[in-house]
Design a protein around this motif. Structure first.
Motif, PDB file in Angstrom:
ATOM      1  N   ARG A 110      19.816  -3.050 -37.380  1.00  9.65           N
ATOM      2  CA  ARG A 110      21.012  -2.306 -37.802  1.00  9.65           C
ATOM      3  C   ARG A 110      20.915  -0.832 -37.438  1.00  9.65           C
ATOM      4  O   ARG A 110      21.902  -0.207 -37.074  1.00  9.65           O
ATOM      5  N   TYR A 111      19.712  -0.269 -37.514  1.00  8.80           N
ATOM      6  CA  TYR A 111      19.543   1.163 -37.307  1.00  8.80           C
ATOM      7  C   TYR A 111      18.956   1.506 -35.935  1.00  8.80           C
ATOM      8  O   TYR A 111      19.258   2.568 -35.379  1.00  8.80           O
ATOM      9  N   PHE A 112      18.106   0.619 -35.402  1.00  8.39           N
ATOM     10  CA  PHE A 112      17.395   0.909 -34.159  1.00  8.39           C
ATOM     11  C   PHE A 112      17.959   0.167 -32.952  1.00  8.39           C
ATOM     12  O   PHE A 112      17.551   0.426 -31.825  1.00  8.39           O
ATOM     13  N   GLY A 113      18.864  -0.780 -33.196  1.00 11.29           N
ATOM     14  CA  GLY A 113      19.395  -1.569 -32.090  1.00 11.29           C
ATOM     15  C   GLY A 113      18.641  -2.869 -31.902  1.00 11.29           C
ATOM     16  O   GLY A 113      17.594  -3.101 -32.516  1.00 11.29           O
ATOM     17  N   GLU A 114      19.163  -3.732 -31.035  1.00 12.55           N
ATOM     18  CA  GLU A 114      18.630  -5.078 -30.856  1.00 12.55           C
ATOM     19  C   GLU A 114      17.184  -5.066 -30.390  1.00 12.55           C
ATOM     20  O   GLU A 114      16.375  -5.892 -30.797  1.00 12.55           O
ATOM     21  N   ASP A 115      16.825  -4.126 -29.551  1.00 17.18           N
ATOM     22  CA  ASP A 115      15.470  -4.081 -28.997  1.00 17.18           C
ATOM     23  C   ASP A 115      14.885  -2.675 -29.111  1.00 17.18           C
ATOM     24  O   ASP A 115      14.214  -2.191 -28.207  1.00 17.18           O
ATOM     25  N   ASP A 116      15.163  -2.035 -30.237  1.00 16.60           N
ATOM     26  CA  ASP A 116      14.729  -0.641 -30.450  1.00 16.60           C
ATOM     27  C   ASP A 116      15.202   0.265 -29.322  1.00 16.60           C
ATOM     28  O   ASP A 116      14.504   1.200 -28.918  1.00 16.60           O
ATOM     29  N   GLU A 117      16.403   0.011 -28.808  1.00 18.66           N
ATOM     30  CA  GLU A 117      16.869   0.754 -27.644  1.00 18.66           C
ATOM     31  C   GLU A 117      17.811   1.898 -28.007  1.00 18.66           C
ATOM     32  O   GLU A 117      18.188   2.683 -27.142  1.00 18.66           O
ATOM     33  N   ARG A 118      18.173   2.030 -29.267  1.00 19.21           N
ATOM     34  CA  ARG A 118      19.188   3.017 -29.641  1.00 19.21           C
ATOM     35  C   ARG A 118      18.615   4.437 -29.611  1.00 19.21           C
ATOM     36  O   ARG A 118      17.560   4.711 -30.177  1.00 19.21           O
ATOM     37  N   ARG A 119      19.318   5.328 -28.970  1.00 16.66           N
ATOM     38  CA  ARG A 119      18.915   6.744 -28.964  1.00 16.66           C
ATOM     39  C   ARG A 119      19.270   7.378 -30.301  1.00 16.66           C
ATOM     40  O   ARG A 119      20.244   7.008 -30.942  1.00 16.66           O
ATOM     41  N   GLY A 120      18.470   8.356 -30.697  1.00 20.28           N
ATOM     42  CA  GLY A 120      18.740   9.041 -31.951  1.00 20.28           C
ATOM     43  C   GLY A 120      19.846  10.070 -31.809  1.00 20.28           C
ATOM     44  O   GLY A 120      20.269  10.431 -30.710  1.00 20.28           O
ATOM     45  N   THR A 121      20.308  10.569 -32.936  1.00 19.11           N
ATOM     46  CA  THR A 121      21.327  11.617 -32.917  1.00 19.11           C
ATOM     47  C   THR A 121      20.794  12.895 -32.290  1.00 19.11           C
ATOM     48  O   THR A 121      21.567  13.772 -31.894  1.00 19.11           O
ATOM     49  N   ASN A 122      19.465  13.015 -32.204  1.00 17.48           N
ATOM     50  CA  ASN A 122      18.826  14.161 -31.563  1.00 17.48           C
ATOM     51  C   ASN A 122      18.469  13.870 -30.111  1.00 17.48           C
ATOM     52  O   ASN A 122      17.703  14.617 -29.493  1.00 17.48           O
ATOM     53  N   ASP A 123      18.995  12.767 -29.553  1.00 22.85           N
ATOM     54  CA  ASP A 123      18.655  12.297 -28.212  1.00 22.85           C
ATOM     55  C   ASP A 123      17.226  11.791 -28.120  1.00 22.85           C
ATOM     56  O   ASP A 123      16.720  11.542 -27.027  1.00 22.85           O
ATOM     57  N   GLY A 124      16.557  11.660 -29.270  1.00 18.03           N
ATOM     58  CA  GLY A 124      15.191  11.149 -29.259  1.00 18.03           C
ATOM     59  C   GLY A 124      15.157   9.646 -29.035  1.00 18.03           C
ATOM     60  O   GLY A 124      16.136   8.929 -29.283  1.00 18.03           O
ATOM     61  N   LEU A 125      14.015   9.150 -28.579  1.00 14.90           N
ATOM     62  CA  LEU A 125      13.826   7.738 -28.278  1.00 14.90           C
ATOM     63  C   LEU A 125      12.781   7.148 -29.217  1.00 14.90           C
ATOM     64  O   LEU A 125      11.829   7.827 -29.617  1.00 14.90           O
ATOM     65  N   LEU A 126      12.948   5.888 -29.559  1.00 18.40           N
ATOM     66  CA  LEU A 126      12.003   5.242 -30.458  1.00 18.40           C
ATOM     67  C   LEU A 126      10.638   5.038 -29.811  1.00 18.40           C
ATOM     68  O   LEU A 126       9.609   5.119 -30.481  1.00 18.40           O
ATOM     69  N   TRP A 127      10.623   4.764 -28.503  1.00 19.20           N
ATOM     70  CA  TRP A 127       9.364   4.500 -27.802  1.00 19.20           C
ATOM     71  C   TRP A 127       9.380   5.195 -26.452  1.00 19.20           C
ATOM     72  O   TRP A 127      10.424   5.296 -25.814  1.00 19.20           O
TER      73      TRP A 127
END
Length: 363
Positions: free
Chosen positions: A138-155
């Motif tokens: 819900r928060y990170f996307g299907e494969d942790d692919e969602r960019r943050g509001t700060n343009d940061g990346l999960l990995w």
């Protein structure tokens, strides 16, 4: 050829010592007044300071009047003299805190390079050890692919072993006077950069993830009020900052673990990536206007050095493309291992440290 500039193009020995001890250094009169004035006017025309915005329009962030604050001032030759070679900057972060913007009243000190975005509101919805939402999709996307509001990346890497982007130095330039504490100053956790480095070394040596979700660093923590909040620092760094907060209190300053950086227009601050920092509330009537550049020392063998897709100057995750794309690397170059090595030995990217240590002028 770099243009002649009027500001200092190297640090003094005293400034070098302060930098090594504190994790940051202030450079007075780094940018010429006419260049500061042009940049300020362009921001006021293209990004009116009525509300705080994390991201400026690309056309403004890449304008010559903005990137020239660093690239055509004394700061570029200074960084090359003290740090070493680096690619030209192509963009910047424009950071305006409007007057009377209290930022929720709680500055969030952090080390750059991690994901920040919407998160659950209840503590029971967070996995305690890694600090991930239980409903991560819900928060990170299907494969942790969602960019943050700060343009940061999960990995940072495809194997999900590094969750923090990195660079060498954050350079901040003031476009207006910020000499009274409480006027939205950029603030740092002074002197805890070595504790940050130690946290990265512990994660590396344990074989865990480097950065948030790794040992000792849940991605989302539960604050004193029992609410999930973005966790920009390992717990050991927070504890060290509290210990270091025994310095005399500053009138009008409510955060003893933070040191406000008091700048006049045209002054600059240079901070290590490992020096935790944050924006702070602006109690004054005028907007706080700063421009930041994230500089990473040139890495030999990296085929993407200097390419616009990386967004050098603005990106805090330059091992990936600015918009999150994975980049192709030759077998001869390991971007992830190189970044982990630098996180665990941050002074290895600064030429002056080796020189002065050989002369036994700094520790």
């Amino acid at each position: 050829m770099e243009r002649k500039t009027s500001g200092p193009t190297s640090l003094t020995l005293a400034q070098r010592r302060d930098f090594v001890r504190d994790g940051f250094v202030i450079v007075r009169g780094a940018v010429e007044p006419d260049r500061v004035a042009r940049a300020r006017e362009r921001i006021l025309a293209g990004m009116p300071p009525t509300a705080r915005r994390l991201l400026a329009p690309a056309k403004l962030a890449t304008h010559p009047d903005m990137v020239g604050l660093f690239g055509e001032s004394s700061l570029a030759p200074m960084l090359r003299a003290e740090m070493g070679p680096f690619p030209d900057v192509v963009s910047c972060q424009i950071a305006v805190t409007p007057g009377h913007d209290l930022l929720g009243g709680k500055p969030a000190a952090h080390v750059d390079g991690s994901w920040s975005g919407p998160m659950p509101t209840r503590a029971e919805d967070i996995e305690p050890e890694r600090g991930r939402p239980r409903d991560a999709t819900r928060y990170f996307g299907e494969d942790d692919e969602r960019r943050g509001t700060n343009d940061g990346l999960l990995w940072q890497d495809p194997d999900r072993r590094i969750s923090l982007g990195s660079y060498t130095a954050l350079v901040g330039i003031a476009l207006n006077d910020q000499l009274e504490p409480g006027n939205g100053q950029f603030a740092v956790m002074k002197g805890v950069h070595e504790e940050v480095e130690a946290a990265f070394r512990m994660q590396r040596d344990s074989g865990g993830v480097i950065g948030p979700e790794g040992p000792g660093w849940p991605r989302i923590r539960i604050d004193e009020d029992g609410r999930p909040v973005f966790n920009g620092l390992p717990a050991t760094v927070r504890a060290r900052a509290r210990e270091a907060a025994a310095a005399p209190a500053i009138d009008g300053w409510a955060w003893p673990e933070l040191t406000p950086i008091l700048l006049a227009a045209g002054d600059a601050v240079i901070a290590l990536h490992a020096c935790p920092h944050t924006a702070t509330p602006n109690h004054g009537p005028h907007p706080r206007m700063n421009v930041y550049f994230r500089i990473r020392r040139l890495r030999e063998g990296n085929p993407h050095e200097g390419t616009r897709r990386v967004g050098h100057g603005v990106s805090d995750h330059p091992d990936r493309g600015y918009f999150g794309q994975f980049l192709d690397y030759p077998e001869s170059y390991d971007p992830w291992g190189t970044s982990v090595a630098r996180l665990c030995d941050h002074w290895s990217e600064w030429d002056f440290v080796g020189q002065e240590r050989q002369r036994k002028l700094i520790v």
